[in-house]
Scaffold this motif. Structure first.
Motif, PDB file in Angstrom:
ATOM      1  N   PHE A 172       0.669  -1.454  -0.065  1.00 33.14           N
ATOM      2  CA  PHE A 172      -0.024  -0.319  -0.110  1.00 33.14           C
ATOM      3  C   PHE A 172       0.964   1.257  -0.136  1.00 33.14           C
ATOM      4  O   PHE A 172       0.434   2.889   0.057  1.00 33.14           O
ATOM      5  CB  PHE A 172      -0.844  -0.408   1.181  1.00 33.14           C
ATOM      6  CG  PHE A 172      -2.496  -0.360   1.062  1.00 33.14           C
ATOM      7  CD1 PHE A 172      -3.124   0.022   0.023  1.00 33.14           C
ATOM      8  CD2 PHE A 172      -2.431  -2.540   1.154  1.00 33.14           C
ATOM      9  CE1 PHE A 172      -3.986  -1.206  -0.027  1.00 33.14           C
ATOM     10  CE2 PHE A 172      -3.081  -3.251   0.969  1.00 33.14           C
ATOM     11  CZ  PHE A 172      -4.333  -2.883   0.468  1.00 33.14           C
ATOM     12  N   ALA A 173       2.289   1.320   0.505  1.00 34.94           N
ATOM     13  CA  ALA A 173       3.016   2.656   0.083  1.00 34.94           C
ATOM     14  C   ALA A 173       3.694   2.582  -0.979  1.00 34.94           C
ATOM     15  O   ALA A 173       4.126   3.458  -1.523  1.00 34.94           O
ATOM     16  CB  ALA A 173       4.340   2.595   0.832  1.00 34.94           C
ATOM     17  N   LYS A 174       3.209   1.717  -2.313  1.00 37.82           N
ATOM     18  CA  LYS A 174       3.742   1.513  -3.737  1.00 37.82           C
ATOM     19  C   LYS A 174       2.476   2.277  -3.999  1.00 37.82           C
ATOM     20  O   LYS A 174       1.413   2.153  -4.864  1.00 37.82           O
ATOM     21  CB  LYS A 174       4.022   0.659  -3.949  1.00 37.82           C
ATOM     22  CG  LYS A 174       4.031   0.154  -5.245  1.00 37.82           C
ATOM     23  CD  LYS A 174       6.175  -0.167  -5.344  1.00 37.82           C
ATOM     24  CE  LYS A 174       6.564  -0.411  -6.434  1.00 37.82           C
ATOM     25  NZ  LYS A 174       7.887  -0.028  -7.049  1.00 37.82           N
ATOM     26  N   LYS A 175       3.175   3.710  -4.620  1.00 37.99           N
ATOM     27  CA  LYS A 175       2.042   4.357  -5.527  1.00 37.99           C
ATOM     28  C   LYS A 175       1.639   3.972  -6.806  1.00 37.99           C
ATOM     29  O   LYS A 175       0.482   4.639  -7.146  1.00 37.99           O
ATOM     30  CB  LYS A 175       2.338   5.767  -5.246  1.00 37.99           C
ATOM     31  CG  LYS A 175       3.335   6.693  -3.794  1.00 37.99           C
ATOM     32  CD  LYS A 175       2.989   7.899  -3.631  1.00 37.99           C
ATOM     33  CE  LYS A 175       3.243   7.990  -2.308  1.00 37.99           C
ATOM     34  NZ  LYS A 175       2.769   8.058  -1.378  1.00 37.99           N
ATOM     35  N   SER A 176       2.313   3.547  -7.911  1.00 35.53           N
ATOM     36  CA  SER A 176       2.594   3.091  -8.526  1.00 35.53           C
ATOM     37  C   SER A 176       1.590   2.168  -9.076  1.00 35.53           C
ATOM     38  O   SER A 176       0.779   2.076 -10.519  1.00 35.53           O
ATOM     39  CB  SER A 176       3.672   2.787  -9.309  1.00 35.53           C
ATOM     40  OG  SER A 176       4.453   1.622  -8.778  1.00 35.53           O
ATOM     41  N   LEU A 177       1.069   1.497  -8.050  1.00 34.35           N
ATOM     42  CA  LEU A 177      -0.488   0.738  -8.426  1.00 34.35           C
ATOM     43  C   LEU A 177      -1.533   1.059  -7.819  1.00 34.35           C
ATOM     44  O   LEU A 177      -1.513   1.865  -7.139  1.00 34.35           O
ATOM     45  CB  LEU A 177       0.067  -0.764  -6.791  1.00 34.35           C
ATOM     46  CG  LEU A 177       1.124  -1.491  -6.900  1.00 34.35           C
ATOM     47  CD1 LEU A 177       1.752  -2.131  -5.831  1.00 34.35           C
ATOM     48  CD2 LEU A 177       1.868  -2.313  -8.344  1.00 34.35           C
ATOM     49  N   THR A 178      -1.996  -0.091  -9.267  1.00 36.84           N
ATOM     50  CA  THR A 178      -3.982   1.162  -8.580  1.00 36.84           C
ATOM     51  C   THR A 178      -4.061   0.047  -7.853  1.00 36.84           C
ATOM     52  O   THR A 178      -3.818  -0.901  -6.934  1.00 36.84           O
ATOM     53  CB  THR A 178      -5.023   0.967 -10.186  1.00 36.84           C
ATOM     54  OG1 THR A 178      -4.766  -1.040 -10.473  1.00 36.84           O
ATOM     55  CG2 THR A 178      -3.905   1.303 -11.647  1.00 36.84           C
ATOM     56  N   PRO A 179      -4.834   0.998  -6.839  1.00 37.09           N
ATOM     57  CA  PRO A 179      -6.464   0.464  -6.067  1.00 37.09           C
ATOM     58  C   PRO A 179      -6.958  -1.151  -5.899  1.00 37.09           C
ATOM     59  O   PRO A 179      -6.133  -2.712  -5.407  1.00 37.09           O
ATOM     60  CB  PRO A 179      -7.582   0.877  -6.089  1.00 37.09           C
ATOM     61  CG  PRO A 179      -6.924   2.140  -6.342  1.00 37.09           C
ATOM     62  CD  PRO A 179      -6.631   1.746  -7.307  1.00 37.09           C
ATOM     63  N   GLY A 180      -6.661  -2.290  -7.543  1.00 34.51           N
ATOM     64  CA  GLY A 180      -7.229  -3.227  -7.636  1.00 34.51           C
ATOM     65  C   GLY A 180      -5.758  -4.141  -7.819  1.00 34.51           C
ATOM     66  O   GLY A 180      -5.388  -5.134  -7.359  1.00 34.51           O
ATOM     67  N   GLU A 181      -4.644  -3.853  -8.194  1.00 32.20           N
ATOM     68  CA  GLU A 181      -3.208  -3.927  -8.750  1.00 32.20           C
ATOM     69  C   GLU A 181      -3.010  -4.682  -6.509  1.00 32.20           C
ATOM     70  O   GLU A 181      -2.756  -5.284  -6.179  1.00 32.20           O
ATOM     71  CB  GLU A 181      -2.078  -3.543  -8.727  1.00 32.20           C
ATOM     72  CG  GLU A 181      -2.938  -3.588 -10.595  1.00 32.20           C
ATOM     73  CD  GLU A 181      -2.038  -2.774 -11.399  1.00 32.20           C
ATOM     74  OE1 GLU A 181      -1.734  -2.920 -12.768  1.00 32.20           O
ATOM     75  OE2 GLU A 181      -1.531  -1.502 -10.370  1.00 32.20           O
ATOM     76  N   LYS A 182      -2.958  -3.155  -5.595  1.00 35.02           N
ATOM     77  CA  LYS A 182      -3.258  -3.404  -4.056  1.00 35.02           C
ATOM     78  C   LYS A 182      -3.580  -4.525  -3.746  1.00 35.02           C
ATOM     79  O   LYS A 182      -3.449  -5.528  -2.739  1.00 35.02           O
ATOM     80  CB  LYS A 182      -3.480  -1.775  -3.414  1.00 35.02           C
ATOM     81  CG  LYS A 182      -1.943  -0.894  -4.694  1.00 35.02           C
ATOM     82  CD  LYS A 182      -2.549   0.205  -3.618  1.00 35.02           C
ATOM     83  CE  LYS A 182      -1.614   1.139  -3.345  1.00 35.02           C
ATOM     84  NZ  LYS A 182      -2.173   2.464  -2.939  1.00 35.02           N
ATOM     85  N   PHE A 183      -4.664  -4.794  -3.963  1.00 36.88           N
ATOM     86  CA  PHE A 183      -6.087  -6.184  -3.490  1.00 36.88           C
ATOM     87  C   PHE A 183      -5.570  -7.325  -3.937  1.00 36.88           C
ATOM     88  O   PHE A 183      -5.524  -8.114  -3.031  1.00 36.88           O
ATOM     89  CB  PHE A 183      -6.919  -5.442  -4.197  1.00 36.88           C
ATOM     90  CG  PHE A 183      -8.262  -6.993  -4.180  1.00 36.88           C
ATOM     91  CD1 PHE A 183      -9.250  -6.316  -2.159  1.00 36.88           C
ATOM     92  CD2 PHE A 183      -8.519  -7.850  -5.107  1.00 36.88           C
ATOM     93  CE1 PHE A 183      -9.397  -8.008  -1.497  1.00 36.88           C
ATOM     94  CE2 PHE A 183      -9.043  -8.854  -4.690  1.00 36.88           C
ATOM     95  CZ  PHE A 183      -9.616  -8.581  -2.980  1.00 36.88           C
ATOM     96  N   LEU A 184      -4.337  -7.703  -5.525  1.00 37.63           N
ATOM     97  CA  LEU A 184      -4.493  -8.301  -6.301  1.00 37.63           C
ATOM     98  C   LEU A 184      -3.412  -8.755  -5.087  1.00 37.63           C
ATOM     99  O   LEU A 184      -3.163 -10.519  -4.462  1.00 37.63           O
ATOM    100  CB  LEU A 184      -4.295  -8.698  -7.072  1.00 37.63           C
ATOM    101  CG  LEU A 184      -5.251  -8.603  -8.278  1.00 37.63           C
ATOM    102  CD1 LEU A 184      -4.826  -8.613  -9.677  1.00 37.63           C
ATOM    103  CD2 LEU A 184      -6.375  -9.806  -7.801  1.00 37.63           C
ATOM    104  N   GLN A 185      -2.646  -8.143  -4.695  1.00 32.66           N
ATOM    105  CA  GLN A 185      -0.926  -8.625  -4.082  1.00 32.66           C
ATOM    106  C   GLN A 185      -1.277  -8.863  -2.581  1.00 32.66           C
ATOM    107  O   GLN A 185      -0.908  -9.335  -2.056  1.00 32.66           O
ATOM    108  CB  GLN A 185      -0.295  -7.396  -4.168  1.00 32.66           C
ATOM    109  CG  GLN A 185       0.242  -6.757  -5.676  1.00 32.66           C
ATOM    110  CD  GLN A 185       1.239  -7.664  -5.895  1.00 32.66           C
ATOM    111  OE1 GLN A 185       2.079  -7.884  -5.554  1.00 32.66           O
ATOM    112  NE2 GLN A 185       1.052  -7.814  -7.303  1.00 32.66           N
ATOM    113  N   LYS A 186      -2.771  -8.085  -2.546  1.00 35.36           N
ATOM    114  CA  LYS A 186      -2.413  -8.651  -0.686  1.00 35.36           C
ATOM    115  C   LYS A 186      -3.622  -9.493  -0.697  1.00 35.36           C
ATOM    116  O   LYS A 186      -3.066 -10.449   0.301  1.00 35.36           O
ATOM    117  CB  LYS A 186      -3.798  -7.523  -0.327  1.00 35.36           C
ATOM    118  CG  LYS A 186      -4.331  -7.271   0.816  1.00 35.36           C
ATOM    119  CD  LYS A 186      -4.817  -6.216   1.817  1.00 35.36           C
ATOM    120  CE  LYS A 186      -5.374  -6.979   2.866  1.00 35.36           C
ATOM    121  NZ  LYS A 186      -6.656  -5.984   3.564  1.00 35.36           N
TER     122      LYS A 186
END
Length: 215
Positions: A172-186
């Motif tokens: 979630f500190a990675k600003k280049s990721l979209t909210p959707g990409e953050k969700f998948l990573q999580k």
């Protein structure tokens, strides 16, 4: 004590069940390490299908154990305790399959920032589950060190929990990721973390079963 100690066939089936799940976690680590190095290719897809087959094997042997136990003259409480333990263990194999198929289905590879930590979390999960199996062996045997072993499960689960939080914060500190990409990573992190969580849940059921046997 558990009367099924005298039933070698059932004990052998339980041992097979434990070993299949161990193999599933080990295969998950190897598959993850492969995809990080080589990407999503045919070999990775083959390895993923092998994990899926192992998960199916786990389901099948669990059903065989359940059928065997209902045909045996076991105390209902003993049968219930064992069935709850193997059902919880089965969730470990399910988490392995879901974690790898997040990559297969959604073409989601972990960001570089968390890649090594996921490897470490899988290794922690292996140790955590191995101690859970050791506790199960003790429960089916002399019941002399269940609490000492399950404390090790708790220790490894705590290590895994810290790794999860570290990775989620990095995501979630990675600003280049979209909210959707953050969700998948999580989602990927949480599924792998569930290996430790399910191992701990199993260990808790083992403790409860051991207390019942001593009352």
């Amino acid at each position: 004590m558990f009367s099924l100690r005298k039933n070698q066939q059932l004990l052998n089936q339980l041992e097979d069940f434990f070993n299949i799940i161990k193999n599933t976690i080990d295969k998950t680590l190897k598959t993850y390490q492969y995809v990080i190095k080589h990407g999503i290719d045919n070999s990775f897809m083959t390895m993923a299908e092998e994990i899926s087959e192992l998960e199916r094997d786990t389901d099948e042997i669990r059903k065989e154990i359940e059928n065997k136990m209902f045909s045996q003259s076991l105390l209902p409480e003993t049968r219930e305790d064992i069935l709850e333990i193997i059902e919880e263990m089965d969730n470990v194999a399910d988490s392995c399959k879901r974690a790898i198929f997040i990559i297969v289905d959604q073409k989601t590879l972990p960001i570089e920032k968390i890649s090594n930590d996921i490897t470490e979390l899988l290794k922690v999960g292996i140790d955590c589950f191995n101690y859970t199996v050791e506790a199960a062996h003790d429960l089916l045997g002399k019941m002399s060190k269940v609490r000492q072993i399950t404390q090790k499960v708790n220790d490894y689960e705590h290590i895994g929990d810290k790794l999860e939080r570290k990775m989620i914060q990095a995501i979630f500190a990675k600003k280049s990721l979209t909210p959707g990409e953050k969700f998948l990573q999580k989602e990927l992190v949480l599924e792998i973390g569930d290996i430790c969580d399910m191992s701990k849940h199993t260990a808790q059921k083992i403790i409860i079963a051991s207390i019942k046997r001593k009352v």
